[in-house]
Design a protein around this motif. Sequence first.
Motif, PDB file in Angstrom:
ATOM      1  N   LEU A  83       0.832  -1.204   0.000  1.00 40.44           N
ATOM      2  CA  LEU A  83       0.000   0.000   0.000  1.00 40.44           C
ATOM      3  C   LEU A  83       0.868   1.256   0.000  1.00 40.44           C
ATOM      4  CD1 LEU A  83      -2.782  -1.102   2.504  1.00 40.44           C
ATOM      5  CD2 LEU A  83      -2.942  -0.953   0.018  1.00 40.44           C
ATOM      6  N   ARG A  84       1.952   1.219   0.752  1.00 37.49           N
ATOM      7  CA  ARG A  84       2.894   2.348   0.702  1.00 37.49           C
ATOM      8  C   ARG A  84       3.381   2.567  -0.726  1.00 37.49           C
ATOM      9  NH1 ARG A  84       5.589   0.361   5.817  1.00 37.49           N
ATOM     10  NH2 ARG A  84       5.084   1.874   7.448  1.00 37.49           N
ATOM     11  N   ASP A  85       3.775   1.476  -1.368  1.00 38.63           N
ATOM     12  CA  ASP A  85       4.258   1.590  -2.748  1.00 38.63           C
ATOM     13  C   ASP A  85       3.180   2.187  -3.652  1.00 38.63           C
ATOM     14  OD1 ASP A  85       6.653   0.517  -2.011  1.00 38.63           O
ATOM     15  OD2 ASP A  85       6.357  -1.423  -2.985  1.00 38.63           O
ATOM     16  N   ALA A  86       1.945   1.741  -3.440  1.00 41.88           N
ATOM     17  CA  ALA A  86       0.853   2.153  -4.325  1.00 41.88           C
ATOM     18  C   ALA A  86       0.640   3.663  -4.318  1.00 41.88           C
ATOM     19  CB  ALA A  86      -0.439   1.443  -3.925  1.00 41.88           C
ATOM     20  N   VAL A  87       0.922   4.316  -3.189  1.00 39.91           N
ATOM     21  CA  VAL A  87       0.672   5.754  -3.115  1.00 39.91           C
ATOM     22  C   VAL A  87       1.944   6.593  -3.203  1.00 39.91           C
ATOM     23  CG1 VAL A  87      -1.455   5.441  -1.810  1.00 39.91           C
ATOM     24  CG2 VAL A  87       0.678   5.757  -0.572  1.00 39.91           C
ATOM     25  N   HIS A  88       3.084   6.046  -2.814  1.00 47.32           N
ATOM     26  CA  HIS A  88       4.310   6.841  -2.796  1.00 47.32           C
ATOM     27  C   HIS A  88       5.119   6.744  -4.084  1.00 47.32           C
ATOM     28  CE1 HIS A  88       4.247   8.314   1.331  1.00 47.32           C
ATOM     29  NE2 HIS A  88       3.789   7.144   1.691  1.00 47.32           N
ATOM     30  N   LEU A  89       4.905   5.716  -4.856  1.00 49.00           N
ATOM     31  CA  LEU A  89       5.697   5.527  -6.062  1.00 49.00           C
ATOM     32  C   LEU A  89       4.918   5.855  -7.338  1.00 49.00           C
ATOM     33  CD1 LEU A  89       7.581   2.252  -5.057  1.00 49.00           C
ATOM     34  CD2 LEU A  89       8.265   4.634  -4.745  1.00 49.00           C
ATOM     35  N   LEU A  90       3.776   6.535  -7.166  1.00 44.65           N
ATOM     36  CA  LEU A  90       2.996   6.945  -8.326  1.00 44.65           C
ATOM     37  C   LEU A  90       3.723   8.045  -9.097  1.00 44.65           C
ATOM     38  CD1 LEU A  90      -0.633   7.207  -6.886  1.00 44.65           C
ATOM     39  CD2 LEU A  90       0.193   5.531  -8.542  1.00 44.65           C
ATOM     40  N   ARG A  91       3.636   7.962 -10.400  1.00 46.51           N
ATOM     41  CA  ARG A  91       4.117   9.044 -11.245  1.00 46.51           C
ATOM     42  C   ARG A  91       2.923   9.856 -11.725  1.00 46.51           C
ATOM     43  NH1 ARG A  91       8.691   6.036 -15.039  1.00 46.51           N
ATOM     44  NH2 ARG A  91      10.109   5.444 -13.333  1.00 46.51           N
ATOM     45  N   LEU A  92       3.198  11.075 -12.180  1.00 46.49           N
ATOM     46  CA  LEU A  92       2.137  11.950 -12.643  1.00 46.49           C
ATOM     47  C   LEU A  92       1.308  11.247 -13.718  1.00 46.49           C
ATOM     48  CD1 LEU A  92       0.974  14.791 -12.349  1.00 46.49           C
ATOM     49  CD2 LEU A  92       2.432  15.506 -14.258  1.00 46.49           C
ATOM     50  N   GLY A  93       0.014  11.185 -13.500  1.00 41.77           N
ATOM     51  CA  GLY A  93      -0.883  10.550 -14.458  1.00 41.77           C
ATOM     52  C   GLY A  93      -1.168   9.093 -14.173  1.00 41.77           C
ATOM     53  N   ASP A  94      -0.405   8.470 -13.253  1.00 39.41           N
ATOM     54  CA  ASP A  94      -0.645   7.064 -12.906  1.00 39.41           C
ATOM     55  C   ASP A  94      -1.919   6.927 -12.075  1.00 39.41           C
ATOM     56  OD1 ASP A  94       1.654   6.324 -14.176  1.00 39.41           O
ATOM     57  OD2 ASP A  94       2.821   5.962 -12.346  1.00 39.41           O
ATOM     58  N   PHE A 249       9.305  14.118   7.957  1.00 42.08           N
ATOM     59  CA  PHE A 249       9.390  12.830   8.639  1.00 42.08           C
ATOM     60  C   PHE A 249       8.540  12.807   9.907  1.00 42.08           C
ATOM     61  CE2 PHE A 249      13.350  12.344   6.147  1.00 42.08           C
ATOM     62  CZ  PHE A 249      13.119  11.076   5.629  1.00 42.08           C
ATOM     63  N   LEU A 250       8.336  13.970  10.514  1.00 41.76           N
ATOM     64  CA  LEU A 250       7.551  14.038  11.748  1.00 41.76           C
ATOM     65  C   LEU A 250       6.050  14.077  11.504  1.00 41.76           C
ATOM     66  CD1 LEU A 250       9.744  16.563  13.769  1.00 41.76           C
ATOM     67  CD2 LEU A 250       9.448  14.120  14.235  1.00 41.76           C
ATOM     68  N   THR A 251       5.643  14.119  10.235  1.00 42.54           N
ATOM     69  CA  THR A 251       4.216  14.200   9.932  1.00 42.54           C
ATOM     70  C   THR A 251       3.722  13.105   8.987  1.00 42.54           C
ATOM     71  OG1 THR A 251       4.692  15.779   8.138  1.00 42.54           O
ATOM     72  CG2 THR A 251       4.112  16.694  10.295  1.00 42.54           C
ATOM     73  N   ARG A 252       4.636  12.305   8.425  1.00 41.72           N
ATOM     74  CA  ARG A 252       4.239  11.303   7.435  1.00 41.72           C
ATOM     75  C   ARG A 252       4.735   9.920   7.804  1.00 41.72           C
ATOM     76  NH1 ARG A 252       5.325  14.281   1.575  1.00 41.72           N
ATOM     77  NH2 ARG A 252       4.567  16.366   2.174  1.00 41.72           N
ATOM     78  N   ASP A 253       3.920   8.932   7.513  1.00 42.00           N
ATOM     79  CA  ASP A 253       4.303   7.538   7.766  1.00 42.00           C
ATOM     80  C   ASP A 253       5.549   7.165   6.983  1.00 42.00           C
ATOM     81  OD1 ASP A 253       3.956   4.556   8.200  1.00 42.00           O
ATOM     82  OD2 ASP A 253       3.582   4.690   6.038  1.00 42.00           O
ATOM     83  N   ALA A 254       5.630   7.586   5.736  1.00 39.87           N
ATOM     84  CA  ALA A 254       6.765   7.243   4.875  1.00 39.87           C
ATOM     85  C   ALA A 254       7.084   8.408   3.967  1.00 39.87           C
ATOM     86  CB  ALA A 254       6.453   5.999   4.047  1.00 39.87           C
ATOM     87  N   VAL A 255       8.362   8.559   3.654  1.00 37.75           N
ATOM     88  CA  VAL A 255       8.823   9.652   2.793  1.00 37.75           C
ATOM     89  C   VAL A 255       9.793   9.077   1.774  1.00 37.75           C
ATOM     90  CG1 VAL A 255      10.041  11.860   2.680  1.00 37.75           C
ATOM     91  CG2 VAL A 255       8.589  11.341   4.658  1.00 37.75           C
ATOM     92  N   ALA A 256       9.585   9.411   0.508  1.00 37.45           N
ATOM     93  CA  ALA A 256      10.544   9.049  -0.543  1.00 37.45           C
ATOM     94  C   ALA A 256      11.576  10.162  -0.642  1.00 37.45           C
ATOM     95  CB  ALA A 256       9.832   8.876  -1.875  1.00 37.45           C
TER      96      ALA A 256
END
Length: 294
Positions: A83-94, A249-256
């Motif tokens: 689920l992390r991947d699904a939202v954090h690794l999206l590219r524009l238009g995906d 980092f203090l406000t998000r579960d994961a950061v790329a």
Amino acid sequence: MTFARPDPISDLDTLPRMPAWVTTARAEILEDVVFLSGAALNHLHLVLGRDEVPQALLRDRLALRAAEACVAFSGRSERAGELRDAVHLLRLGDLPGPAGETCLACRRAAERPVSIKALGRALPTIDPGQIAAWLDAGSGAPVTRAAMVLEAVLREAPRADVAGLILADAALAQAFGWSHLVPLLAPALKRADLRKQGDELRMACHRALISSSFEAVRQAAGLVRRAAHLKAIAPKLRAKGAGDAVEMFLTRDAVAPSALPLPDRAARRFCDRLVDLGAVRELTGRDTFRLYGV
């Protein structure tokens, strides 16, 4: 009769633990379960009022747990990492796909103060008027109100599990006077619970909130310690934009790394430095497309 003393407040553990009797007591009748869930929610309410708790980070992490549960309710198998991947690794238009949409809905619901507009942003396929009507379906004590909202949504839209659970959490937040929705119900309810009604559903919600409140308090305590460590080492970070990066980092579960306000190579070095200092963890185990979190 003797009573357990509250846990002492120390530099490493500033939040008192939930009393053991709240989660270990065996309650079979509604009256007893209501008492225990009230005790658990009251303890959580006090914890959420503590300044040292990184509230946005806690909500985002709980939202991920809620999304994982909601995805499982729909019969899908995606876990937290996917689920992390699904939202954090999206590219524009995906497009994020069904599991990603669920994760985005849970995260968006907890990001902003509770309002019809904010809930509409999390549930864009539902008319704001319908959202307001469903929220108005709940009345009475907080958990009763949440259960009534959940029942109203699923009675009119039997497949709207995600919307029902988000709006039930929103009703709970409103009843407690919390500014933001705290994702609590989905991770602790069973799929069969969503088909219950009346007192049976209310009992299931009370039971769920006992365990989910305990988990939220446990996570809050861990995040307080890790956030304090990150804040303590922040002055040592010399990179330009380090302050804004630490705040992310203090406000998000994961950061790329690519999301940080730093050039690409500097962002990767910055994340590696934080790992070396024990301030964040790499969450994926991959060599590329990494995600980091407190």
